[in-house]
Structure formats: C-alpha cells, structure tokens
Motif scaffolding. Structure first.
Motif, PDB file in Angstrom:
ATOM      1  N   UNK A  51       0.841  -1.203   0.000  1.00  0.00           N
ATOM      2  CA  UNK A  51       0.000   0.000   0.000  1.00  0.00           C
ATOM      3  C   UNK A  51       0.876   1.253   0.000  1.00  0.00           C
ATOM      4  N   UNK A  52       1.945   1.239   0.814  1.00  0.00           N
ATOM      5  CA  UNK A  52       2.855   2.383   0.872  1.00  0.00           C
ATOM      6  C   UNK A  52       3.474   2.646  -0.501  1.00  0.00           C
ATOM      7  N   UNK A  53       3.875   1.584  -1.181  1.00  0.00           N
ATOM      8  CA  UNK A  53       4.475   1.730  -2.508  1.00  0.00           C
ATOM      9  C   UNK A  53       3.478   2.331  -3.499  1.00  0.00           C
ATOM     10  N   UNK A  54       2.230   1.843  -3.451  1.00  0.00           N
ATOM     11  CA  UNK A  54       1.206   2.351  -4.360  1.00  0.00           C
ATOM     12  C   UNK A  54       0.925   3.832  -4.089  1.00  0.00           C
ATOM     13  N   UNK A  55       0.852   4.205  -2.800  1.00  0.00           N
ATOM     14  CA  UNK A  55       0.607   5.601  -2.438  1.00  0.00           C
ATOM     15  C   UNK A  55       1.763   6.500  -2.879  1.00  0.00           C
TER      16      UNK A  55
END
Length: 291
Positions: free
Chosen positions: A17-21
């Motif tokens: 999720x952090x990477x996508x954000x």
C-alpha cells in the motif's frame, strides 16, 4: 526481525500500500499538485508508523515480541499502557469470556494500542512542524499554507484522540460486562468506523448504505483472520516436517504454505486498502461537520 509468518504477510501488505501511495504521489508532484508538501508529509508519517509497528525504526523498545499466536498468542505482546494491562487482566480472570471471545477481545486491545501509537507519531510530527513554524520571522504566502497544513494536522489529531477515547470506553465496558450478544459489529476496526460514521454528516440513506458496506468489510476481515490462522498452523507443520526429513511430505507442505502465504498477503492488502477508503469517506464527513 524475528517476525512470525502472519506478521511478515502483514508487513508485505502494508509496504504494498505504501508503494502504491508513493507512486501516486510522484505523479501528483510531477503535475505540481502537492506544492504544500502535505501529501509527502503524510507518506512519511505512514512509513514511520510501519517501521515502528514492525520494529524497523532502530528502537529496541519498539520491537514486537511476536511468537506463534495460535493458542497462546494473547501473551505474545505487551500493551504498553497500565490502564489497558489492568483491563485485560480483569477480563481474563472474570470468567465472562470464552476462549474465542478472549481472542476477539485481545484483537480489540491490540488495535487500541496501535491507535495510540499512531496518535503519538502524529503528535510528534505536529510538534516538530510547530517548532519550525515558530522560528520563521517573516510571514509569507508559503507560511500561510503551512498554517493550513498545521490546522489540518490538528484536526486529524482531534479525530484520532476522539477515536482513542471512544475505544477505551468500549474496552472498559466490555471488560467489565462481557460482550453484548445484540451488538451489530464485532471487529474492532469496524466498530470504530461505525461509531465515527454516526458522528459524520451522512444522511439516513447514506448511513444505511455505509452500514451494509461495513458488514461486507467485516466479512472480508474475518476471512483474512481465517487465513492468518491457517498460515500459522501451516508454518508450524512445515517446521515439524523439516525436522523429520521426509522430502515428499516437505514439498507438499511447502506448496500449501506458499499458497496460504500469498492468499494471506492478497487479503491483507485488500482489507487495508478498503479500510483506507472507508476512513477517508468518514473523515470527509467529519470535516464537513466542522464547516
């Protein structure tokens, strides 16, 4: 890190999720849509929360002592708060809870601990930002923007503190009285969302629609919990088979473990992304109340 199979799967979901954000933020920055740096600051806070949660921030006291949590998992971590420890001790010895209910209650306590940790990280961030802002001598348009960022952060702090207070009151009530069989939701994150949704600026129709969505979300969380437990059991079996040296049996168990691991990661990502979306909608409703 000495993390269990379940914690490793959760870490994978959080980082995904952090990477996508971060990828989304890079596109916004390239288009000049994060001039005040608020989205970048939020990404840093989120990463800080992840690093603290999994003991990756270099602080020994934040390392989670995370062993296998099949039966005695409720004893594998501390709550870091005397009030919570006292409530948990009272609940365990009260005789009002079945083993399954104690597992569920422990999840509520751990969820509350995470909320406090996230609040403290945000509070530290706000304090640092305020110190920097106070040292600025000449007011400018840029400082006006920073004041708006601070205002938004204070509002976020207020929302988190309200959620913490509501959550503690619920834990106190449940620990003393046991679970209410007529309660609409059981999962702590869903209970939090529902309590906040009732305080937000939703119409009756919107609130009813949100209630139905929360029911689906809770079912998704329960499915994730099921796979987490199966993953831990599979991990234990795999370690046992490795000791016996039976190659065929070992290969079969490795295949099953890999399948469960991927499914747990996938469900974990979906749950956390759904939680983000629901929280964002409620936050918008609460902000509308303040306006």
């Amino acid at each position: 890190l000495h993390l269990s199979a379940v914690k490793l799967a959760e870490l994978h979901s959080d980082l995904k999720i952090q990477e996508k954000d971060e990828l989304s933020w890079k596109k916004l920055k390239a288009e000049g849509l994060d001039e005040d740096g608020e989205k970048e600051a939020k990404l840093r806070r989120n990463l800080n929360v992840i690093m603290t949660k999994y003991g990756m921030n270099g602080k020994k006291d934040s390392q989670l002592v995370d062993t296998n949590y099949i039966k005695d998992g409720t004893e594998s971590d501390t709550l870091d708060d005397p009030r919570l420890e006292k409530l948990w001790s009272k609940a365990k010895t009260s005789g009002k809870f079945s083993d399954e209910e104690l597992d569920k209650l422990w999840r509520e306590f751990k969820h509350h601990k995470e909320k406090i940790r996230e609040y403290n990280i945000l509070l530290e961030t706000v304090s640092r930002t305020e110190d920097i802002h106070k040292n600025v001598i000449n007011p400018s348009e840029e400082n006006m923007v920073k004041e708006e960022i601070l205002h938004n952060k204070h509002r976020e702090l207020k929302e988190k503190l309200r959620s913490i207070n509501q959550g503690f009151e619920r834990l106190r009530k449940v620990s003393h009285q046991g679970y209410d069989t007529t309660s609409e939701f059981e999962e702590p994150r869903v209970i939090d969302l529902w309590d906040m949704a009732k305080s937000a600026n939703f119409t009756e129709k919107e609130l009813e629609s949100f209630r139905e969505e929360l029911k689906h979300f809770e079912a998704k969380i329960e499915k994730h919990h099921h796979y987490q437990k199966q993953l831990e059991i599979s991990h234990q079996k795999l370690k046992h088979v490795e000791e016996t040296g039976d190659k065929d049996h070992l290969n079969r168990n490795k295949e099953k473990y890999a399948m469960l691991q991927e499914k747990t990661k996938e469900l974990g990502y979906k749950v956390k992304k759904h939680l983000q979306d629901l929280s964002s909608r409620i936050s918008q409703g609460l902000q509308h109340n303040e306006l």
